[in-house]
Structure formats: structure tokens, C-alpha cells
Write a protein that holds these residues in place. Structure first.
Motif, PDB file in Angstrom:
ATOM      1  N   GLU A   1       0.828  -1.192   0.000  1.00  0.00           N
ATOM      2  CA  GLU A   1       0.000   0.000   0.000  1.00  0.00           C
ATOM      3  C   GLU A   1       0.876   1.261   0.000  1.00  0.00           C
ATOM      4  O   GLU A   1       0.562   2.230  -0.693  1.00  0.00           O
ATOM      5  CB  GLU A   1      -0.922  -0.012   1.221  1.00  0.00           C
ATOM      6  N   GLU A   2       1.952   1.243   0.760  1.00  0.00           N
ATOM      7  CA  GLU A   2       2.859   2.389   0.815  1.00  0.00           C
ATOM      8  C   GLU A   2       3.501   2.635  -0.553  1.00  0.00           C
ATOM      9  O   GLU A   2       3.606   3.775  -0.996  1.00  0.00           O
ATOM     10  CB  GLU A   2       3.935   2.119   1.868  1.00  0.00           C
ATOM     11  N   LYS A   3       3.892   1.556  -1.242  1.00  0.00           N
ATOM     12  CA  LYS A   3       4.478   1.690  -2.572  1.00  0.00           C
ATOM     13  C   LYS A   3       3.463   2.231  -3.562  1.00  0.00           C
ATOM     14  O   LYS A   3       3.800   3.025  -4.438  1.00  0.00           O
ATOM     15  CB  LYS A   3       5.018   0.347  -3.060  1.00  0.00           C
ATOM     16  N   LEU A   4       2.210   1.806  -3.429  1.00  0.00           N
ATOM     17  CA  LEU A   4       1.161   2.290  -4.326  1.00  0.00           C
ATOM     18  C   LEU A   4       0.922   3.782  -4.127  1.00  0.00           C
ATOM     19  O   LEU A   4       0.803   4.533  -5.095  1.00  0.00           O
ATOM     20  CB  LEU A   4      -0.135   1.505  -4.105  1.00  0.00           C
ATOM     21  N   GLU A   5       0.897   4.234  -2.901  1.00  0.00           N
ATOM     22  CA  GLU A   5       0.729   5.666  -2.621  1.00  0.00           C
ATOM     23  C   GLU A   5       1.900   6.471  -3.182  1.00  0.00           C
ATOM     24  O   GLU A   5       1.707   7.550  -3.735  1.00  0.00           O
ATOM     25  CB  GLU A   5       0.580   5.893  -1.121  1.00  0.00           C
ATOM     26  N   TYR A   6       3.106   5.932  -3.057  1.00  0.00           N
ATOM     27  CA  TYR A   6       4.293   6.597  -3.608  1.00  0.00           C
ATOM     28  C   TYR A   6       4.175   6.695  -5.129  1.00  0.00           C
ATOM     29  O   TYR A   6       4.419   7.747  -5.717  1.00  0.00           O
ATOM     30  CB  TYR A   6       5.557   5.834  -3.204  1.00  0.00           C
ATOM     31  N   PHE A   7       3.765   5.587  -5.769  1.00  0.00           N
ATOM     32  CA  PHE A   7       3.591   5.556  -7.219  1.00  0.00           C
ATOM     33  C   PHE A   7       2.549   6.581  -7.667  1.00  0.00           C
ATOM     34  O   PHE A   7       2.764   7.325  -8.618  1.00  0.00           O
ATOM     35  CB  PHE A   7       3.181   4.144  -7.655  1.00  0.00           C
ATOM     36  N   ILE A   8       1.426   6.632  -6.982  1.00  0.00           N
ATOM     37  CA  ILE A   8       0.368   7.593  -7.318  1.00  0.00           C
ATOM     38  C   ILE A   8       0.885   9.023  -7.156  1.00  0.00           C
ATOM     39  O   ILE A   8       0.604   9.887  -7.981  1.00  0.00           O
ATOM     40  CB  ILE A   8      -0.890   7.341  -6.462  1.00  0.00           C
ATOM     41  N   GLY A   9       1.669   9.267  -6.123  1.00  0.00           N
ATOM     42  CA  GLY A   9       2.261  10.592  -5.922  1.00  0.00           C
ATOM     43  C   GLY A   9       3.183  10.980  -7.066  1.00  0.00           C
ATOM     44  O   GLY A   9       3.161  12.123  -7.536  1.00  0.00           O
ATOM     45  N   LEU A  10       4.002  10.027  -7.530  1.00  0.00           N
ATOM     46  CA  LEU A  10       4.882  10.290  -8.675  1.00  0.00           C
ATOM     47  C   LEU A  10       4.072  10.619  -9.920  1.00  0.00           C
ATOM     48  O   LEU A  10       4.398  11.550 -10.666  1.00  0.00           O
ATOM     49  CB  LEU A  10       5.767   9.072  -8.958  1.00  0.00           C
ATOM     50  N   LEU A  11       3.012   9.867 -10.140  1.00  0.00           N
ATOM     51  CA  LEU A  11       2.157  10.095 -11.299  1.00  0.00           C
ATOM     52  C   LEU A  11       1.478  11.459 -11.223  1.00  0.00           C
ATOM     53  O   LEU A  11       1.442  12.204 -12.206  1.00  0.00           O
ATOM     54  CB  LEU A  11       1.122   8.973 -11.397  1.00  0.00           C
ATOM     55  N   GLU A  12       0.978  11.822 -10.060  1.00  0.00           N
ATOM     56  CA  GLU A  12       0.350  13.136  -9.889  1.00  0.00           C
ATOM     57  C   GLU A  12       1.355  14.257 -10.130  1.00  0.00           C
ATOM     58  O   GLU A  12       1.033  15.249 -10.794  1.00  0.00           O
ATOM     59  CB  GLU A  12      -0.246  13.260  -8.488  1.00  0.00           C
ATOM     60  N   ASP A  13       2.573  14.107  -9.599  1.00  0.00           N
ATOM     61  CA  ASP A  13       3.611  15.125  -9.811  1.00  0.00           C
ATOM     62  C   ASP A  13       3.930  15.286 -11.291  1.00  0.00           C
ATOM     63  O   ASP A  13       4.111  16.401 -11.782  1.00  0.00           O
ATOM     64  CB  ASP A  13       4.886  14.765  -9.043  1.00  0.00           C
ATOM     65  N   HIS A  14       3.983  14.160 -11.990  1.00  0.00           N
ATOM     66  CA  HIS A  14       4.269  14.219 -13.424  1.00  0.00           C
ATOM     67  C   HIS A  14       3.160  14.960 -14.167  1.00  0.00           C
ATOM     68  O   HIS A  14       3.426  15.806 -15.020  1.00  0.00           O
ATOM     69  CB  HIS A  14       4.433  12.809 -13.997  1.00  0.00           C
ATOM     70  N   ILE A  15       1.921  14.661 -13.843  1.00  0.00           N
ATOM     71  CA  ILE A  15       0.788  15.317 -14.501  1.00  0.00           C
ATOM     72  C   ILE A  15       0.817  16.825 -14.230  1.00  0.00           C
ATOM     73  O   ILE A  15       0.631  17.630 -15.134  1.00  0.00           O
ATOM     74  CB  ILE A  15      -0.547  14.687 -14.051  1.00  0.00           C
ATOM     75  N   LYS A  16       1.083  17.200 -12.998  1.00  0.00           N
ATOM     76  CA  LYS A  16       1.128  18.627 -12.635  1.00  0.00           C
ATOM     77  C   LYS A  16       2.279  19.353 -13.321  1.00  0.00           C
ATOM     78  O   LYS A  16       2.187  20.541 -13.606  1.00  0.00           O
ATOM     79  CB  LYS A  16       1.252  18.779 -11.121  1.00  0.00           C
ATOM     80  N   SER A  17       3.378  18.647 -13.592  1.00  0.00           N
ATOM     81  CA  SER A  17       4.550  19.291 -14.191  1.00  0.00           C
ATOM     82  C   SER A  17       4.349  19.628 -15.664  1.00  0.00           C
ATOM     83  O   SER A  17       5.093  20.426 -16.220  1.00  0.00           O
ATOM     84  CB  SER A  17       5.782  18.386 -14.066  1.00  0.00           C
ATOM     85  N   GLN A  18       3.340  19.029 -16.291  1.00  0.00           N
ATOM     86  CA  GLN A  18       3.059  19.217 -17.718  1.00  0.00           C
ATOM     87  C   GLN A  18       4.302  18.982 -18.566  1.00  0.00           C
ATOM     88  O   GLN A  18       4.595  19.710 -19.504  1.00  0.00           O
ATOM     89  CB  GLN A  18       2.468  20.610 -17.970  1.00  0.00           C
ATOM     90  N   ALA A  19       5.051  17.938 -18.230  1.00  0.00           N
ATOM     91  CA  ALA A  19       6.282  17.599 -18.934  1.00  0.00           C
ATOM     92  C   ALA A  19       5.994  17.184 -20.371  1.00  0.00           C
ATOM     93  O   ALA A  19       4.919  16.674 -20.678  1.00  0.00           O
ATOM     94  CB  ALA A  19       6.991  16.461 -18.202  1.00  0.00           C
ATOM     95  N   GLN A  20       6.960  17.409 -21.245  1.00  0.00           N
ATOM     96  CA  GLN A  20       6.849  16.976 -22.637  1.00  0.00           C
ATOM     97  C   GLN A  20       7.141  15.487 -22.781  1.00  0.00           C
ATOM     98  O   GLN A  20       6.711  14.855 -23.723  1.00  0.00           O
ATOM     99  CB  GLN A  20       7.821  17.771 -23.518  1.00  0.00           C
ATOM    100  N   ALA A  21       7.897  14.928 -21.856  1.00  0.00           N
ATOM    101  CA  ALA A  21       8.252  13.513 -21.898  1.00  0.00           C
ATOM    102  C   ALA A  21       7.190  12.690 -21.170  1.00  0.00           C
ATOM    103  O   ALA A  21       6.497  13.204 -20.298  1.00  0.00           O
ATOM    104  CB  ALA A  21       9.619  13.301 -21.235  1.00  0.00           C
ATOM    105  N   PRO A  22       7.085  11.424 -21.512  1.00  0.00           N
ATOM    106  CA  PRO A  22       6.082  10.591 -20.849  1.00  0.00           C
ATOM    107  C   PRO A  22       6.464  10.257 -19.411  1.00  0.00           C
ATOM    108  O   PRO A  22       7.637  10.344 -19.034  1.00  0.00           O
ATOM    109  CB  PRO A  22       6.064   9.318 -21.701  1.00  0.00           C
ATOM    110  N   PHE A  23       5.479   9.876 -18.637  1.00  0.00           N
ATOM    111  CA  PHE A  23       5.741   9.346 -17.300  1.00  0.00           C
ATOM    112  C   PHE A  23       6.434   8.010 -17.488  1.00  0.00           C
ATOM    113  O   PHE A  23       6.007   7.191 -18.296  1.00  0.00           O
ATOM    114  CB  PHE A  23       4.428   9.147 -16.534  1.00  0.00           C
ATOM    115  N   SER A  24       7.507   7.781 -16.775  1.00  0.00           N
ATOM    116  CA  SER A  24       8.197   6.506 -16.952  1.00  0.00           C
ATOM    117  C   SER A  24       8.858   6.054 -15.660  1.00  0.00           C
ATOM    118  O   SER A  24       9.313   6.860 -14.861  1.00  0.00           O
ATOM    119  CB  SER A  24       9.243   6.606 -18.060  1.00  0.00           C
ATOM    120  N   ARG A  25       8.850   4.768 -15.500  1.00  0.00           N
ATOM    121  CA  ARG A  25       9.522   4.088 -14.385  1.00  0.00           C
ATOM    122  C   ARG A  25      10.021   2.768 -14.919  1.00  0.00           C
ATOM    123  O   ARG A  25       9.433   2.196 -15.846  1.00  0.00           O
ATOM    124  CB  ARG A  25       8.553   3.814 -13.225  1.00  0.00           C
ATOM    125  N   SER A  26      11.063   2.253 -14.335  1.00  0.00           N
ATOM    126  CA  SER A  26      11.561   0.953 -14.775  1.00  0.00           C
ATOM    127  C   SER A  26      10.558  -0.130 -14.381  1.00  0.00           C
ATOM    128  O   SER A  26       9.799   0.018 -13.417  1.00  0.00           O
ATOM    129  CB  SER A  26      12.929   0.653 -14.156  1.00  0.00           C
TER     130      SER A  26
END
Length: 102
Positions: A1-26
Motif C-alpha cells: 500500500e505504501e508503494k502504491l501511494e508513492y507511485f500515485i504521488g509520482l504520477l500526480e507530480d508528473h501530470i502537474k509538471s506538464q512535462a513533454q516527456a512521458p511518465f516513466s519508471r523501470s
């Protein structure tokens, strides 16, 4: 559950950043999702090879100047390729040119 919350936080940060590159994780970082990883693929998520480059500056600079220089270099490179800087590092992720830019 802790890892899932961390993952969701990363995804939200990426969306807010409006980056030109895709969201990516290994894939290793996402293995905890188990069945959820297959579900993401159903939502059009895809696995692609990402090239990783390390940026080095030749001049000696203080931390703030170095950060500004890295930002300037990454901004310039983003006009030529799909790339993203790994936060708090000098690593640059470069994505295949046939990805859709948004």
C-alpha cells in the motif's frame, strides 16, 4: 500500500509538471503492481527502451549555477528530442522519437 501511494504521488507530480516527456519508471520499480501492471497496459501504457545519459559540466560551479546550467541544457535538448531529466540528478532519459508528443 505504501508503494502504491508513492507511485500515485509520482504520477500526480508528473501530470502537474506538464512535462513533454512521458511518465516513466523501470519495470522493476513497478513489479509491486502485479496484476495492475497488465491493467495499465490495457489502458495503453507501453514498455519502451529508454536511453540514459549522464550530463557533466566542464566548468567548476556552485550548486545553484550548476542546476541552472543543467536546466538550460535540458531545455535546449527538449527541442530536439523527447527527453526528461531524472529529478535531483544529472541523468537524462531519452525516449524513442516515434512516441507521441503531447
Amino acid at each position: 500500500e505504501e508503494k502504491l501511494e508513492y507511485f500515485i504521488g509520482l504520477l500526480e507530480d508528473h501530470i502537474k509538471s506538464q512535462a513533454q516527456a512521458p511518465f516513466s519508471r523501470s519495470i522493476k520499480d513497478l513489479e509491486f503492481l502485479n496484476e495492475g501492471l497488465r491493467e495499465l497496459k490495457l489502458l495503453n501504457w507501453t514498455e519502451v527502451t529508454v536511453s540514459i545519459f549522464e550530463l557533466h559540466l566542464q566548468e567548476e560551479m556552485d550548486a545553484e549555477q550548476q542546476e541552472d546550467a543543467f536546466t538550460e541544457v535540458v531545455n535546449m535538448l527538449e527541442s530536439y528530442m523527447i527527453c526528461k531529466r531524472e529529478p535531483d540528478s544529472n541523468l537524462l532519459y531519452v525516449y524513442p522519437s516515434n512516441l507521441i508528443r503531447y
